[in-house]
Design a protein around this motif. Structure first.
Motif, PDB file in Angstrom:
ATOM      1  N   GLY A 166       0.816  -1.205   0.000  1.00 57.99           N
ATOM      2  CA  GLY A 166       0.000   0.000   0.000  1.00 57.99           C
ATOM      3  C   GLY A 166       0.850   1.255   0.000  1.00 57.99           C
ATOM      4  O   GLY A 166       2.086   1.211   0.011  1.00 57.99           O
ATOM      5  N   PHE A 167       0.177   2.391   0.002  1.00 54.72           N
ATOM      6  CA  PHE A 167       0.880   3.665   0.001  1.00 54.72           C
ATOM      7  C   PHE A 167       1.495   3.944   1.373  1.00 54.72           C
ATOM      8  O   PHE A 167       1.031   3.434   2.401  1.00 54.72           O
ATOM      9  N   ARG A 168       2.531   4.755   1.354  1.00 55.70           N
ATOM     10  CA  ARG A 168       3.194   5.139   2.592  1.00 55.70           C
ATOM     11  C   ARG A 168       2.238   5.944   3.465  1.00 55.70           C
ATOM     12  O   ARG A 168       1.457   6.767   2.972  1.00 55.70           O
ATOM     13  N   SER A 169       2.338   5.733   4.781  1.00 50.32           N
ATOM     14  CA  SER A 169       1.458   6.449   5.709  1.00 50.32           C
ATOM     15  C   SER A 169       1.667   7.961   5.654  1.00 50.32           C
ATOM     16  O   SER A 169       0.686   8.714   5.639  1.00 50.32           O
ATOM     17  N   PRO A 170       2.912   8.477   5.615  1.00 54.52           N
ATOM     18  CA  PRO A 170       3.069   9.936   5.498  1.00 54.52           C
ATOM     19  C   PRO A 170       2.437  10.507   4.237  1.00 54.52           C
ATOM     20  O   PRO A 170       1.853  11.593   4.271  1.00 54.52           O
ATOM     21  N   PHE A 171       2.528   9.764   3.122  1.00 49.52           N
ATOM     22  CA  PHE A 171       1.921  10.257   1.889  1.00 49.52           C
ATOM     23  C   PHE A 171       0.406  10.277   1.997  1.00 49.52           C
ATOM     24  O   PHE A 171      -0.254  11.210   1.503  1.00 49.52           O
ATOM     25  N   LEU A 172      -0.187   9.267   2.624  1.00 47.96           N
ATOM     26  CA  LEU A 172      -1.646   9.248   2.794  1.00 47.96           C
ATOM     27  C   LEU A 172      -2.106  10.418   3.660  1.00 47.96           C
ATOM     28  O   LEU A 172      -3.114  11.078   3.352  1.00 47.96           O
ATOM     29  N   MET A 173      -1.383  10.678   4.742  1.00 47.65           N
ATOM     30  CA  MET A 173      -1.749  11.816   5.589  1.00 47.65           C
ATOM     31  C   MET A 173      -1.574  13.137   4.849  1.00 47.65           C
ATOM     32  O   MET A 173      -2.396  14.053   4.976  1.00 47.65           O
ATOM     33  N   TYR A 174      -0.508  13.233   4.064  1.00 51.13           N
ATOM     34  CA  TYR A 174      -0.294  14.453   3.281  1.00 51.13           C
ATOM     35  C   TYR A 174      -1.409  14.664   2.269  1.00 51.13           C
ATOM     36  O   TYR A 174      -1.971  15.771   2.165  1.00 51.13           O
ATOM     37  N   ALA A 175      -1.737  13.620   1.510  1.00 50.13           N
ATOM     38  CA  ALA A 175      -2.769  13.757   0.485  1.00 50.13           C
ATOM     39  C   ALA A 175      -4.117  14.110   1.100  1.00 50.13           C
ATOM     40  O   ALA A 175      -4.841  14.979   0.586  1.00 50.13           O
ATOM     41  N   ALA A 176      -4.466  13.459   2.201  1.00 46.92           N
ATOM     42  CA  ALA A 176      -5.749  13.751   2.838  1.00 46.92           C
ATOM     43  C   ALA A 176      -5.797  15.188   3.361  1.00 46.92           C
ATOM     44  O   ALA A 176      -6.788  15.900   3.176  1.00 46.92           O
ATOM     45  N   THR A 177      -4.716  15.626   3.991  1.00 49.51           N
ATOM     46  CA  THR A 177      -4.698  16.980   4.565  1.00 49.51           C
ATOM     47  C   THR A 177      -4.702  18.044   3.479  1.00 49.51           C
ATOM     48  O   THR A 177      -5.499  18.993   3.519  1.00 49.51           O
ATOM     49  N   TRP A 178      -3.836  17.906   2.504  1.00 39.49           N
ATOM     50  CA  TRP A 178      -3.722  18.932   1.457  1.00 39.49           C
ATOM     51  C   TRP A 178      -4.991  19.001   0.596  1.00 39.49           C
ATOM     52  O   TRP A 178      -5.496  20.089   0.312  1.00 39.49           O
ATOM     53  N   LEU A 179      -5.509  17.850   0.172  1.00 43.64           N
ATOM     54  CA  LEU A 179      -6.693  17.855  -0.682  1.00 43.64           C
ATOM     55  C   LEU A 179      -7.918  18.371   0.061  1.00 43.64           C
ATOM     56  O   LEU A 179      -8.743  19.104  -0.506  1.00 43.64           O
TER      57      LEU A 179
END
Length: 651
Positions: A166-179
């Motif tokens: 799966g995707f990296r946890s930091p990237f998932l948090m970044y994408a969710a927060t920024w979007l």
């Protein structure tokens, strides 16, 4: 392979001629400053003043308003040119660093244009100081911060990591927060611009500020965040789209830059904020969010290699320390703006002068503008109150100052010395030729084989995380150990000192902020406890591993850090807002008619005895007793399960 190609970050982007990216960044600063200045000078209030003073023709008014549209276009062009390193790459890491440092000059250019070309008067001290701090912090971050060396040609598949695929946890948090922030920011801009056009209000005497769908105080805090989210994410989209030849990413990045221009337009036109504030606050938020984004999206963040030398070259030491200093300065500056965004010092000087006389009686210290009216009022109040150095620190105790000194000392020592110590003993490996030899070896073996131990401090852990390509964890550890504690010390120092030039409302906000941050300090010691607990798990009882041992224990650094946490929370508890502070704040805010009546002791019982009786404790009914018994049984069962059942499984 060219010699300098090994130092080119963001693999997958095309390499360009040396110096072109720096030239593009210079042109972008000029275009963005000129565009923002045109937006600042052609705002509707300025046009109305011009019409009243000179009575221009209709064609002149139309041409003047068209300059505002030209300013928006120039600002967009400047933002696109600032994204050149993400569109066409850079020849070397040094050139990319130089281009980023040129972008920070935008803060100084905006201040100079506002000071000498638009107003022609001295700027408020708060604005000048924040502009200097933001430029200094941005320069440190861009110069001494690590650069990403990831391969962006793979796009989203490059963010897949881990055993689960799966995707990296930091990237998932970044994408969710920024979007999420960009989506709601776009809705805010849309509602703020479209709803007034749909409203039917024929009353021309109503103030335009009261018709805004979104309060101006809220927009002053949110618009810089929207600008930072859009500009930072557009760079990643440009880089990914260029490297992977995906036009969709580039189009989406261009749309995000349009939102950035709209947020700047709303700031300069609708809110009528000045150019210096726009340059400092928007550039500060953009730099800070871009640094956080790099740690969440990229994994290979490096400082300059040891075999390269130059003026812009920064090695890991002291690059890490300088980078954290820049993040600290930027974080403090942006936090200060968030808590003082309602001050008149952030708006135009003319508006501050016009409102100073009306607000002087009610809020004499609301804002720190160095206007003649404010300075005269400030001096008269200090003379009336008999201000002297003896009044500094009034209300604080000696034990609080002693605890503050202990907390600072323990935090500095606890960060730079090892917190835990781990030790591992490997089994003794010996070749035995028969069964009797093996039995004799097991019966006589008292020790193990190779024994090694390790103890790392916080600074060593942060460096280790960067080297192991875990930049997000390194940033979190740096924030908890290097950024937040100094900020807490500064706030507690100001609260204990209580200087007269700091408004009471700001002191109240500092007290609440310190109290909210204090309990979080125990997070790191608890993590260390978990690490030591895992390290001391017993090895399975097996004859072949009878000499294998692994364990950990706390060192003196851990107890220094625990002392800092305890003293910090005691200090926060001692300076937390009291009921008297809350009543004074509510009274100044005009809410004392309801709030003060409810929270004052004896007021309700004296004026309305029936209300006091009605608000008293009532007798518990049968259902209340059943609920209490049921809750107690559930809690007892949960505690029994926690104490008797396994809660961690290691393999």
């Amino acid at each position: 392979i060219k010699p300098h190609s090994t130092h080119m970050p963001l693999h997958g982007l095309p390499e360009v001629a040396t110096g072109s990216v720096v030239a593009g960044s210079t042109v972008s600063v000029i275009a963005a400053t000129l565009g923002a200045a045109l937006l600042r000078a052609t705002r509707p209030s300025q046009v109305r003043k011009w019409q009243t003073a000179e009575d221009p023709t209709t064609q002149q008014v139309i041409l003047w308003k068209m300059l505002g549209a030209l300013g928006a276009v120039l600002l967009y062009v400047g933002l696109v040119l600032s994204s050149v390193p993400f569109l066409i790459g850079v020849s070397t890491d040094i050139e990319g660093k130089a281009a980023a440092m040129v972008q920070t000059v935008l803060v100084i250019c905006c201040w100079l244009v506002e000071r000498y070309a638009i107003t022609g008067h001295p700027m408020p001290l708060v604005q000048s100081c924040i502009c200097a701090l933001v430029w200094f912090g941005s320069t440190l971050i861009e110069w001494a911060g690590p650069s990403p060396y990831d391969d962006v040609s793979s796009g989203l598949p490059g963010q897949i990591a881990g055993c689960d695929g799966g995707f990296r946890s930091p990237f998932l948090m970044y994408a969710a927060t920024w979007l999420t922030g960009i989506t709601f920011g776009a809705l805010l801009l849309l509602c703020n611009e479209c709803l007034p056009l749909l409203a039917c209000d024929d009353d021309d005497e109503v103030d335009s500020a009261s018709q805004d769908p979104v309060p101006r105080a809220f927009r002053r805090q949110v618009l810089p965040v929207i600008y930072a989210l859009t500009t930072s994410m557009s760079g990643v989209l440009f880089a990914t789209g260029t490297a992977s030849n995906a036009t969709g990413y580039i189009v989406f990045g261009a749309v995000l830059l349009v939102l950035s221009v709209v947020s700047a337009w709303d700031w300069l036109w609708r809110l009528e904020m000045n150019l210096a504030t726009w340059g400092a606050i928007f550039q500060g938020f953009a730099t800070f969010f871009r640094a956080v984004q790099n740690h969440a999206v990229f994994r290979d963040l490096r400082w300059d290699p040891d075999d390269v030398h130059g003026v812009l070259i920064v090695y890991q030491f002291p690059g890490l320390q300088l980078f954290l200093l820049g993040m600290f300065v930027m974080f403090v500056s942006l936090q200060f703006y968030i808590y003082t965004s309602h001050w008149k010092d952030w708006v135009d000087r003319d508006e501050a002068l016009a409102s100073a006389s009306g607000e002087a009686e009610a809020l004499p210290f609301k804002g720190r503008s160095k206007t003649p009216e404010r300075m005269e009022l400030h001096t008269s109040l200090l003379v009336e109150e008999g201000f002297s150095m003896k009044k500094l620190g009034k209300g604080s105790s000696q034990w609080q100052w002693v605890l503050l000194l202990i907390a600072i000392t323990c935090q500095v020592i606890g960060v730079h010395v090892p917190l835990i110590h781990t030790e591992c003993t490997l089994p003794s490996v010996t070749w035995m030729h028969d069964q009797s030899a093996r039995e004799g070896f097991h019966s006589s073996s008292s020790g193990g084989g190779y024994r090694f131990s390790e103890g790392s401090s916080y600074t060593d852990v942060i460096t280790w995380l960067y080297e192991r390509r875990l930049p997000c964890s390194a940033l979190v550890a740096s924030y908890n150990a290097m950024v937040l504690p100094p900020l807490q010390f500064i706030m507690i120092f100001l609260i204990l000192l209580n200087p007269p030039f700091i408004p009471e409302e700001l002191i109240y906000a500092l007290k609440s902020y310190v109290m909210n941050l204090a309990p979080m300090r125990f997070t790191q010691p608890c993590i260390m406890m978990l690490i030591v607990g895992i390290a001391n798990l017993p090895v399975p009882d097996n004859a072949h591993f009878s000499t294998l041992t692994f364990g950990g224990n706390f060192t003196n650094g851990y107890w220094f850090f625990m002392t800092y946490c305890v003293t910090n929370i005691i200090l926060a508890w001692s300076v937390q807002p009291t009921s008297q502070d809350k009543r004074r704040r509510a009274k100044k805010a005009g809410q004392n008619k309801v709030w003060y009546k409810v929270h004052s002791s004896g007021t309700d019982s004296d004026e309305n005895p029936d209300a006091a009786t009605a608000s008293g404790p009532r007798e518990a009914g049968p259902m209340d007793v059943v609920g209490i018994i049921g809750a107690a049984l559930c809690i007892a069962g949960a505690v029994a399960l926690v104490l008797t059942q396994p809660y961690l499984h290691f393999e």
